[in-house]
Scaffold this motif. Structure first.
Motif, PDB file in Angstrom:
ATOM      1  N   LYS A   1      43.318  32.758  29.637  1.00 26.85           N
ATOM      2  CA  LYS A   1      42.640  33.576  29.890  1.00 26.85           C
ATOM      3  C   LYS A   1      42.581  34.241  28.249  1.00 26.85           C
ATOM      4  CE  LYS A   1      45.728  37.231  30.695  1.00 26.85           C
ATOM      5  NZ  LYS A   1      47.153  38.259  31.426  1.00 26.85           N
TER       6      LYS A   1
ATOM      7  N   THR B   1      35.809  33.065  34.296  1.00 23.32           N
ATOM      8  CA  THR B   1      36.479  34.562  34.353  1.00 23.32           C
ATOM      9  C   THR B   1      35.916  34.400  35.992  1.00 23.32           C
ATOM     10  OG1 THR B   1      36.505  35.049  31.823  1.00 23.32           O
ATOM     11  CG2 THR B   1      37.114  36.824  33.044  1.00 23.32           C
ATOM     12  N   ASN B   2      34.424  34.948  35.840  1.00 24.65           N
ATOM     13  CA  ASN B   2      34.449  35.392  37.176  1.00 24.65           C
ATOM     14  C   ASN B   2      34.462  33.810  38.688  1.00 24.65           C
ATOM     15  OD1 ASN B   2      33.317  36.842  36.137  1.00 24.65           O
ATOM     16  ND2 ASN B   2      31.355  36.354  35.698  1.00 24.65           N
ATOM     17  N   ASN B   3      36.059  33.291  37.977  1.00 27.36           N
ATOM     18  CA  ASN B   3      35.460  32.260  38.955  1.00 27.36           C
ATOM     19  C   ASN B   3      34.852  30.822  39.662  1.00 27.36           C
ATOM     20  OD1 ASN B   3      37.724  31.144  40.527  1.00 27.36           O
ATOM     21  ND2 ASN B   3      37.680  32.336  41.669  1.00 27.36           N
TER      22      ASN B   3
ATOM     23  N   ARG C   1      44.511  28.927  39.213  1.00 25.49           N
ATOM     24  CA  ARG C   1      44.861  31.122  39.940  1.00 25.49           C
ATOM     25  C   ARG C   1      45.478  31.028  40.134  1.00 25.49           C
ATOM     26  NH1 ARG C   1      41.389  34.517  38.451  1.00 25.49           N
ATOM     27  NH2 ARG C   1      39.646  33.415  37.568  1.00 25.49           N
ATOM     28  N   LYS C   2      46.889  31.626  40.515  1.00 26.05           N
ATOM     29  CA  LYS C   2      48.298  32.163  40.636  1.00 26.05           C
ATOM     30  C   LYS C   2      47.469  34.051  41.385  1.00 26.05           C
ATOM     31  CE  LYS C   2      51.767  29.586  39.054  1.00 26.05           C
ATOM     32  NZ  LYS C   2      53.511  29.812  38.848  1.00 26.05           N
ATOM     33  N   GLY C   3      47.659  33.692  42.685  1.00 24.93           N
ATOM     34  CA  GLY C   3      46.532  34.930  43.294  1.00 24.93           C
ATOM     35  C   GLY C   3      45.391  34.621  42.739  1.00 24.93           C
ATOM     36  N   ASP C   4      45.152  35.942  42.260  1.00 22.00           N
ATOM     37  CA  ASP C   4      44.632  36.688  41.582  1.00 22.00           C
ATOM     38  C   ASP C   4      43.907  36.247  40.220  1.00 22.00           C
ATOM     39  OD1 ASP C   4      42.279  37.136  43.983  1.00 22.00           O
ATOM     40  OD2 ASP C   4      43.371  39.520  44.028  1.00 22.00           O
ATOM     41  N   GLU C   5      45.009  36.216  39.597  1.00 21.90           N
ATOM     42  CA  GLU C   5      45.866  35.969  38.272  1.00 21.90           C
ATOM     43  C   GLU C   5      45.356  34.220  37.661  1.00 21.90           C
ATOM     44  OE1 GLU C   5      50.293  36.378  34.939  1.00 21.90           O
ATOM     45  OE2 GLU C   5      49.660  35.821  37.344  1.00 21.90           O
ATOM     46  N   PHE C   6      44.517  34.766  36.668  1.00 21.41           N
ATOM     47  CA  PHE C   6      43.830  33.523  35.622  1.00 21.41           C
ATOM     48  C   PHE C   6      45.318  33.728  34.750  1.00 21.41           C
ATOM     49  CE2 PHE C   6      40.167  32.279  33.535  1.00 21.41           C
ATOM     50  CZ  PHE C   6      40.275  31.379  32.635  1.00 21.41           C
TER      51      PHE C   6
END
Length: 281
Positions: free
Chosen positions: A33, A78-80, A108-113
């Motif tokens: 990230k 970063t904005n997926n 990602r894991k959940g919302d984590e980059f």
């Protein structure tokens, strides 16, 4: 039984999975990230010419030739967003630049980059070929424009401009040539230039060609030519060789200026001077 074997094969040992990505023929890398390269396979390293220590652990921006591009890439990821065939330029160790297409998204894991999943395809040859074609087209357009300008200049020239091949056949005939000699382009192109020569000057064309072949410059060569209505013109010729790409003479280009009036004026002046000189004696 076959279904069971297929499912068993899906449970690949970790060693085989690692080998698959490490030695894949497509360049792959991961970026965290913070924009730091945390892994790259062998194809990626070989494509850019770096060793593992020279590449992994460094900011990915260090290897992009265009800073705004990598900033945009990282912002999109970063904005997926998923990048498909995103064009970029990468710096190689030897100083050269590779044009690439990047396909990437984020693990990602959940919302984590966690890291990106980047596939890089080298399109340098395609870009260079496209640039080469564009340059050729530009040169062609420039050449066509120059030819058009040259044609316009020739067409609007006050002097008669005529070209002929080595067989003495007329290949071009401008508007001033039509006005000077009375023949239209349709009447002269494809015909022998000797039509314009007085009988006593038929050998002159070969003499001029021999002088040009010897490297001599032929300018303001005063002679005579015959018009369509059989008038005899006093003319001044400036003649240049037309050469092919090998430098061989393939024809002659002539600028013909009608100096008949000038010659008559000189005769009148000469006659006047003679008359005055006689009267003063």
């Amino acid at each position: 039984m076959e279904t069971t074997n297929y499912r068993d094969r899906l449970q690949l040992p970790l060693e085989e999975l690692v080998d698959f990505v490490e030695n894949a023929s497509i360049p792959l890398h991961w970026v965290d990230k913070n924009g730091i390269i945390i892994w790259a396979n062998q194809a990626e390293l070989e494509a850019l010419g770096y060793s593992q220590d020279e590449y992994v652990g460094l900011p990915i921006s260090k290897f992009h030739a265009d800073e705004p591009v990598i900033h945009d890439i990282l912002a999109r990821l970063t904005n997926n967003e998923t990048l498909v065939n995103y064009q970029a330029r990468l710096k190689c160790k030897d100083g050269s630049i590779k044009h690439v297409l990047i396909n990437s998204n984020v693990f990602r894991k959940g919302d984590e980059f966690i890291h990106t999943r980047c596939f890089t395809r080298d399109i340098s040859d395609m870009v260079q070929e496209a640039d080469r074609r564009e340059e050729l087209l530009r040169r062609l357009e420039d050449s066509e424009e120059k030819l058009k300008i040259s044609a316009d200049i020739i067409a609007s020239s006050y002097d008669a401009i005529i070209s002929k091949d080595l067989n003495n056949i007329v290949t071009s005939w401008n508007t001033s040539a039509e006005r000077t000699f009375g023949y239209s382009a349709e009447e002269m192109i494809g015909k022998p230039l000797s039509i314009l020569l007085p009988i006593d000057r038929l050998a002159e064309e070969q003499e001029i060609f021999d002088r040009l072949s010897a490297g001599e410059i032929v300018q303001h060569f005063e002679t005579q030519r015959v018009t369509k209505d059989k008038r005899l013109l006093e003319v001044s010729l400036s003649i240049s060789p037309i050469r092919d790409k090998k430098g061989e003479i393939i024809g002659l280009s002539k600028i013909v200026r009608d100096i008949t009036e000038k010659k008559q004026e000189e005769k009148r002046k000469s006659a006047f001077v003679s008359f005055v000189s006689h009267e003063l004696k």
